[in-house]
Design an enzyme around this catalytic site. Structure first.
Site, mmCIF file in Angstrom:
data_model
loop_
_atom_site.group_PDB
_atom_site.id
_atom_site.type_symbol
_atom_site.label_atom_id
_atom_site.label_comp_id
_atom_site.label_asym_id
_atom_site.label_seq_id
_atom_site.Cartn_x
_atom_site.Cartn_y
_atom_site.Cartn_z
ATOM 1 N N SER A 1 -49.583 150.530 42.653
ATOM 2 C CA SER A 1 -50.886 150.851 42.817
ATOM 3 C C SER A 1 -51.335 152.344 42.378
ATOM 4 O O SER A 1 -50.297 153.105 42.253
ATOM 5 C CB SER A 1 -51.295 150.729 44.112
ATOM 6 O OG SER A 1 -50.881 151.564 44.835
ATOM 7 N N ASP B 1 -51.291 147.555 39.549
ATOM 8 C CA ASP B 1 -52.156 146.604 40.554
ATOM 9 C C ASP B 1 -53.462 147.531 40.682
ATOM 10 O O ASP B 1 -53.537 148.840 40.821
ATOM 11 C CB ASP B 1 -51.307 146.556 41.710
ATOM 12 C CG ASP B 1 -51.997 145.602 42.766
ATOM 13 O OD1 ASP B 1 -52.687 144.791 42.226
ATOM 14 O OD2 ASP B 1 -51.854 145.596 43.896
ATOM 15 N N HIS C 1 -54.483 137.495 45.773
ATOM 16 C CA HIS C 1 -54.294 138.777 46.391
ATOM 17 C C HIS C 1 -54.222 138.624 47.892
ATOM 18 O O HIS C 1 -55.130 137.570 48.181
ATOM 19 C CB HIS C 1 -55.707 139.494 45.811
ATOM 20 C CG HIS C 1 -55.186 140.274 44.444
ATOM 21 N ND1 HIS C 1 -54.985 141.515 44.181
ATOM 22 C CD2 HIS C 1 -55.394 139.547 43.409
ATOM 23 C CE1 HIS C 1 -54.616 141.617 42.900
ATOM 24 N NE2 HIS C 1 -55.067 140.409 42.216
ATOM 25 N N GLY C 2 -54.073 139.510 48.405
ATOM 26 C CA GLY C 2 -54.157 139.541 50.005
ATOM 27 C C GLY C 2 -53.607 138.373 50.732
ATOM 28 O O GLY C 2 -54.024 137.986 51.809
ATOM 29 N N LYS D 1 -47.908 140.540 47.283
ATOM 30 C CA LYS D 1 -47.267 140.861 48.612
ATOM 31 C C LYS D 1 -47.073 142.353 48.526
ATOM 32 O O LYS D 1 -46.435 142.919 47.730
ATOM 33 C CB LYS D 1 -45.798 140.445 48.767
ATOM 34 C CG LYS D 1 -45.956 138.783 48.865
ATOM 35 C CD LYS D 1 -46.555 138.514 50.148
ATOM 36 C CE LYS D 1 -46.443 136.676 50.126
ATOM 37 N NZ LYS D 1 -47.169 136.304 51.441
ATOM 38 N N THR E 1 -48.190 144.382 52.407
ATOM 39 C CA THR E 1 -48.456 144.615 53.786
ATOM 40 C C THR E 1 -47.142 144.203 54.425
ATOM 41 O O THR E 1 -46.451 144.800 55.283
ATOM 42 C CB THR E 1 -49.764 143.957 54.426
ATOM 43 O OG1 THR E 1 -50.719 144.416 53.352
ATOM 44 C CG2 THR E 1 -49.762 144.703 55.690
#
Ligand SMILES: [Zn+2]
Length: 324
Positions: free
Chosen positions: A52, A94, A227-228, A250, A252
């Site tokens: 990211s 990302d 996402h998420g 993925k 978190t």
């Protein structure tokens, strides 16, 4: 081995044809990179690493020079992935917002990545299409894949903050794909970035199928991206894959696993670095065999490796590498 964009296209085509999902894993540290590539290899699975904008800033150290950060992450992944001929590894950017346009071009032109995401979803549709098209034009010249997005994914991911949740409309998805020629399309179907629990999310898994069917009907089938997904149940993710998702992001989950494994180590080994209350500080000797970072960081590494292997088994990408 590290995959070029055209090889990663084969990975996604195979995934779409056989209805399995490729796990895309956000990384920053070498510890995560080792763990996750080894996890993909342990599963005989292809996989995508993601960085990211926050990750590349962090990786660069005090300068926060995102080009340096991206080069460092890219070279670590390429070098490490060389060891494995049963897992194809790609590198993706990302959620790059339009202000990162020059950075995307730099990464594409210098062969740092396999694919990129341009996230202009905060813009009006017409502007999103215009910006995304520009990225596609540069990327496709270098056989780099592009992921685009319309609508917003709820939650927080680095610099993207969205508290309103907008579900993707299938007709808009079609228009976006046709006009931009993106390779991958992130649909908003009710997932959350960050920490969430599957049961509380109002997930519209049928919407994925609706979008996929419409794209196929108009002869512009694409790989859809979820996402998420860290808080979703296996069943929810497997249904999403069955409905047309080929890339599951993925982030978190790895962070939690790493923190939990390191915390468990230090809870048990606290007195390796902290003087116990019944010993005088003058008599206390810290235990180097425990506080050496290789001894405790590896606990996080082992946990993440097991997690990604499990993800590949869940998503069906295990034993499905194009290199096998
Ligand atoms: Zn995301």
């Amino acid at each position: 081995m590290f995959l070029t964009g055209d090889k990663m296209k084969d990975v996604f085509l195979k995934a779409k044809r056989n209805r399995f999902g490729i796990i895309a894993s956000n990384v920053v540290f070498d510890t995560q990179i080792r763990a996750i590539i080894q996890g993909y290899a342990a599963a005989n699975s292809d996989g995508l690493m993601q960085m990211s904008s926050g990750a590349v800033k962090y990786a660069a150290g005090a300068s926060q020079d995102i080009k340096i950060g991206a080069e460092l992450i890219s070279v670590m992944i390429k070098t490490f992935a060389k060891q494995f001929n049963n897992a194809g590894i790609g590198l993706h950017i990302d959620h790059a917002t339009p202000n990162y346009f020059d950075f995307l071009v730099y990464c594409i032109e210098n062969g740092l990545v396999t694919s990129v995401m341009i996230d202009a979803s905060a813009e009006k549709m017409e502007e999103n299409i215009r910006i995304t098209k520009e990225v596609v034009a540069v990327a496709h010249k270098y056989n780099i894949l592009v992921e685009g997005e319309i609508g917003h994914i709820k939650g927080t991911e680095d610099e993207i903050v969205s508290d309103t949740e907008l579900y993707t409309k299938p007709e808009e998805a079609l228009e976006f794909v046709q006009k931009t020629d993106v390779d991958l399309f992130a649909a908003s179907v009710g997932t959350n970035h960050g920490v969430s629990k599957g049961a509380k999310i109002e997930l519209h898994l049928d919407l994925i199928k609706e979008i996929d069917d419409l794209l196929i009907k108009h002869n512009c089938e694409r790989g859809l991206v979820l996402h998420g997904a860290s808080g979703l149940t296996d069943w929810q993710q497997q249904t999403a894959i069955k409905n047309g998702v080929v890339k599951i992001n993925k982030d978190t989950h790895y962070q939690m696993d790493m923190a939990a494994a390191v915390q468990a180590f230090w809870e048990k080994e606290k007195y390796a670095i902290v003087c116990p209350p019944d010993i005088s500080p003058d008599d206390y000797v810290p235990n180097k065999s425990k506080f050496d970072p290789r001894k405790w960081l590896v606990k996080g590494e082992e946990a993440m490796q097991a997690t990604v292997k499990g993800f590949c088994e869940m998503s069906g990408s295990a034993n499905n590498s194009i290199l096998l």
